[in-house]
Design an enzyme around this catalytic site. Structure first.
Site, mmCIF file in Angstrom:
data_model
loop_
_atom_site.group_PDB
_atom_site.id
_atom_site.type_symbol
_atom_site.label_atom_id
_atom_site.label_comp_id
_atom_site.label_asym_id
_atom_site.label_seq_id
_atom_site.Cartn_x
_atom_site.Cartn_y
_atom_site.Cartn_z
ATOM 1 N N THR A 43 0.874 -1.173 0.000
ATOM 2 C CA THR A 43 0.000 0.000 0.000
ATOM 3 C C THR A 43 0.917 1.230 0.000
ATOM 4 O O THR A 43 2.047 1.157 0.496
ATOM 5 C CB THR A 43 -0.905 0.036 1.250
ATOM 6 O OG1 THR A 43 -0.069 0.111 2.399
ATOM 7 C CG2 THR A 43 -1.766 -1.196 1.347
ATOM 8 N N TRP A 103 -20.522 15.042 11.452
ATOM 9 C CA TRP A 103 -19.494 14.813 10.440
ATOM 10 C C TRP A 103 -19.728 15.684 9.208
ATOM 11 O O TRP A 103 -20.849 15.787 8.713
ATOM 12 C CB TRP A 103 -19.499 13.344 10.004
ATOM 13 C CG TRP A 103 -18.863 12.426 11.006
ATOM 14 C CD1 TRP A 103 -18.446 12.755 12.268
ATOM 15 C CD2 TRP A 103 -18.593 11.034 10.839
ATOM 16 N NE1 TRP A 103 -17.926 11.644 12.886
ATOM 17 C CE2 TRP A 103 -17.995 10.581 12.045
ATOM 18 C CE3 TRP A 103 -18.783 10.123 9.801
ATOM 19 C CZ2 TRP A 103 -17.593 9.254 12.226
ATOM 20 C CZ3 TRP A 103 -18.386 8.805 9.981
ATOM 21 C CH2 TRP A 103 -17.796 8.380 11.174
ATOM 22 N N GLU A 138 -5.806 -3.585 -1.206
ATOM 23 C CA GLU A 138 -6.264 -4.797 -0.525
ATOM 24 C C GLU A 138 -7.419 -5.494 -1.246
ATOM 25 O O GLU A 138 -7.769 -6.622 -0.897
ATOM 26 C CB GLU A 138 -6.737 -4.437 0.897
ATOM 27 C CG GLU A 138 -5.639 -4.028 1.860
ATOM 28 C CD GLU A 138 -5.328 -2.531 1.817
ATOM 29 O OE1 GLU A 138 -5.564 -1.897 0.771
ATOM 30 O OE2 GLU A 138 -4.852 -1.995 2.823
ATOM 31 N N LYS A 140 -14.780 16.318 11.854
ATOM 32 C CA LYS A 140 -15.692 16.098 12.979
ATOM 33 C C LYS A 140 -15.930 17.433 13.676
ATOM 34 O O LYS A 140 -15.128 17.892 14.462
ATOM 35 C CB LYS A 140 -15.104 15.073 13.943
ATOM 36 C CG LYS A 140 -14.925 13.728 13.261
ATOM 37 C CD LYS A 140 -14.215 12.713 14.135
ATOM 38 C CE LYS A 140 -13.865 11.493 13.308
ATOM 39 N NZ LYS A 140 -12.496 11.460 12.813
#
Ligand code: ADP
Length: 551
Positions: A187, A449, A331, A444
């Protein structure tokens, strides 16, 4: 009761021999910058792949699950390495050539690569790293570049073409266990230390079949795919394998990834499909605005890697290039979802909204949403939670060493083995995923959110804005608030008040979500795979390096 069916392992060598024989006349065309492009048929690639495998085994002593790395652009030789290394039973390790030097060194040492196949043009990058790569015994160089840079290397240096010359053009590929490692990809480290994902022959085979489905990319041997997404970025989204299954011609840009050469290759080679992250297409769009070209051959564009801004999708639609949005990660091989709208909305105004979602899950990917306390959330298109997935081409662990031991960090894998994606979003009752943010990028504010992606998309729809990235910054009263960093189009002018009013217009963005901190930047910093690097923006803000206007 056992089935009565044959148990033929799903191997990369089978994809190779199929492509080379059944689609022998399909081609890999590699852009060379000047003069004629290099053209090679799948049949020729098949022969050269066998030659490369012979050379790796007989001359370089590659055996067992030795790791053979590539430090290469997208080109025909890289395709040969893609097939030769796993087919002979070794493990292909694609290196991301845009990573910082220390990370590359860390990754090569972690994987214990024995051989590196490198493009000559990348030797200035490789040569200074070599003294720090004790496991690398051989460097194989392909294409133009200054070989004298390797004069002091401890590794033996070989010429790709000399190495394969005269070797047999067939190879008795071993009958491997389909679950063994075929290739690995780390990654890109946006979220911490790079982590090694190891794909199996089986996972790649099944993923390739999915890529080829009409509901996914659905290409045939009548197509030519311009594969801009690098072969080191999640196996170029599986395209080199998928195209060998169906005979799709590949158009490889090599190192010519700037908007000008890309426009030129589209005009002269007439690809029907292309795949890349949004930043590449933003660049191409700007280029086509300044210098129009005939890009009418290109009717399908796969965009993924980060959210496709609506303004980009509309602009491409206007040019006749239909965008298909997809989501995935290293992934997930990477195809996780793809946004083909459902039949009942095709041709209706709602279709566009469906195309902007991250898309639907294919049959091989199961999904669930997890709330803050780990509770399962409904697929109601409203409840937002962390996306978790599982399936035959989804990682179940990370590579952690030659003894086969693996890592399963609790923040990445649930106790029952699902991958926690770190992406936050909703799923509609009909199975369409809408990502609102990455868990670490969400803002936040006062217990609520704010989606950074939503603000960015709304900003990038303003005619004066070329790019916009929004990050969370600390705020005494609300905990966090959004900071808008804006890149203006060349020659364009807009003040922050105007941009803020534009966001508020027609209720595009709720009032309490409107940013009060604004700054103009020359360019949004990008990660090694061309995504907005919000980590850098947050750091620059913390260091006081940005000139902030408070509204
Ligand atoms: P890195 O994590 O280093 O960026 P990856 O290429 O594996 O490397 O990135 C996967 C991530 O990219 C996903 O978890 C998601 O956050 C983001 N991503 C990929 N495709 C999309 C998309 N279509 N829309 C929004 N985000 C996306």
């Amino acid at each position: 009761m056992l089935s009565t069916m044959q148990d033929v392992p799903l191997l990369i060598s089978r994809i190779l021999t199929h492509g080379a024989r059944i689609h022998g006349s399909s081609r890999v065309t590699t852009w060379t910058g000047e003069g004629a492009p290099q053209r090679r048929t799948f049949a020729e690639i098949g022969g050269r792949t066998a030659q490369l495998a012979h050379a790796l085994r007989e001359d370089l002593g590659v055996e067992g699950d030795d790791r053979v790395a590539t430090l290469m652009w997208n080109n025909a030789e890289h395709v040969e390495a893609y097939f030769a290394i796993p087919s002979m039973g070794a493990v292909l390790h694609t290196l991301n050539l845009r990573l910082p030097a220390e990370q590359l060194v860390w990754i090569v040492n972690h994987a214990a690569d024995r051989v590196v196949i490198a493009n000559g043009s990348l030797l200035p990058l490789l040569a200074p790293l070599l003294p720090h790569l004790p496991t690398v015994e051989h460097v194989v160089v392909s294409g133009p570049g200054d070989r004298t840079l390797l004069a002091d290397a401890h590794a033996r240096v070989h010429e790709y073409e000399d190495l394969i010359a005269g070797k047999p053009t067939d190879y008795d590929w071993p009958e491997l266990d389909e679950r063994t490692a075929a290739s690995m990809c780390y990654t890109s480290g946006t979220t911490g230390d790079p982590k090694g994902v190891v794909y199996s022959h089986r996972s790649i085979y099944l993923h390739s079949m999915q890529v080829n489905m009409a509901q996914s990319m659905g290409l045939t041997d009548q197509d030519t795919s311009l594969i801009v997404v690098p072969q080191f970025h999640v196996n170029a989204w599986g395209l080199p394998h998928a195209t060998f299954m169906t005979g799709v011609n590949m158009l490889m840009p090599d190192r010519f990834l700037q908007p000008g050469p890309l426009a030129e290759m589209i005009e002269s080679e007439k690809p029907t499909h292309a795949a890349a992250v949004p930043t590449i297409w933003q660049g191409l769009l700007a280029e086509l605005t300044v210098k129009p070209r005939d890009v009418t051959s290109l009717t399908q564009v796969t965009i993924g890697g980060s959210a496709c801004p609506p303004a980009l999708m509309s602009a491409f639609d206007d040019l006749g290039m239909r965008v298909c949005h997809a989501w995935g990660m290293t992934e997930t091989s990477p195809l996780g979802t793809i946004a083909r709208p459902p039949a009942q909305v095709v041709g209706l105004p709602e279709e566009f909204a469906y195309r902007l979602t991250q898309g639907r899950f294919p049959a091989g990917v199961e999904a669930r949403l997890s709330g803050p306390g780990g509770e399962r959330l409904p697929w109601d298109g409203e409840s937002a939670g962390e996306l978790e997935v599982r399936g035959p081409w989804i990682a179940g662990a990370y590579y952690n060493g030659p003894g086969g031991e693996v890592l399963r960090p609790a923040d990445k894998f649930s106790e029952d083995g699902w991958l926690k994606t770190g992406d936050v979003g909703t799923i509609s009752p009909d199975g369409f995923l809408t990502l609102t943010d990455r868990a670490k990028d969400v803002i936040k504010s006062g217990g609520e959110w704010i989606s950074s992606v939503e603000l960015e998309n709304a900003l990038m729809a303003h005619p004066a804005v070329a790019e916009a990235a929004v990050v969370a910054v600390p705020d005494d009263r609300w905990g966090e608030r959004p900071l808008a960093t804006v890149v203006l189009k060349e020659g364009a002018d807009a003040d922050f008040e105007t941009l803020r009013a534009f966001l508020a217009e027609e209720g595009k963005i709720a009032k309490w979500q409107l940013p009060e901190r604004w700054t103009i930047v020359e360019a949004v910093p990008k990660t090694s795979v061309g995504k907005f690097d919000k980590k850098v923006l947050r750091r620059r803000y913390a260091e006081g390096a940005l000139d902030i206007t408070q509204l």
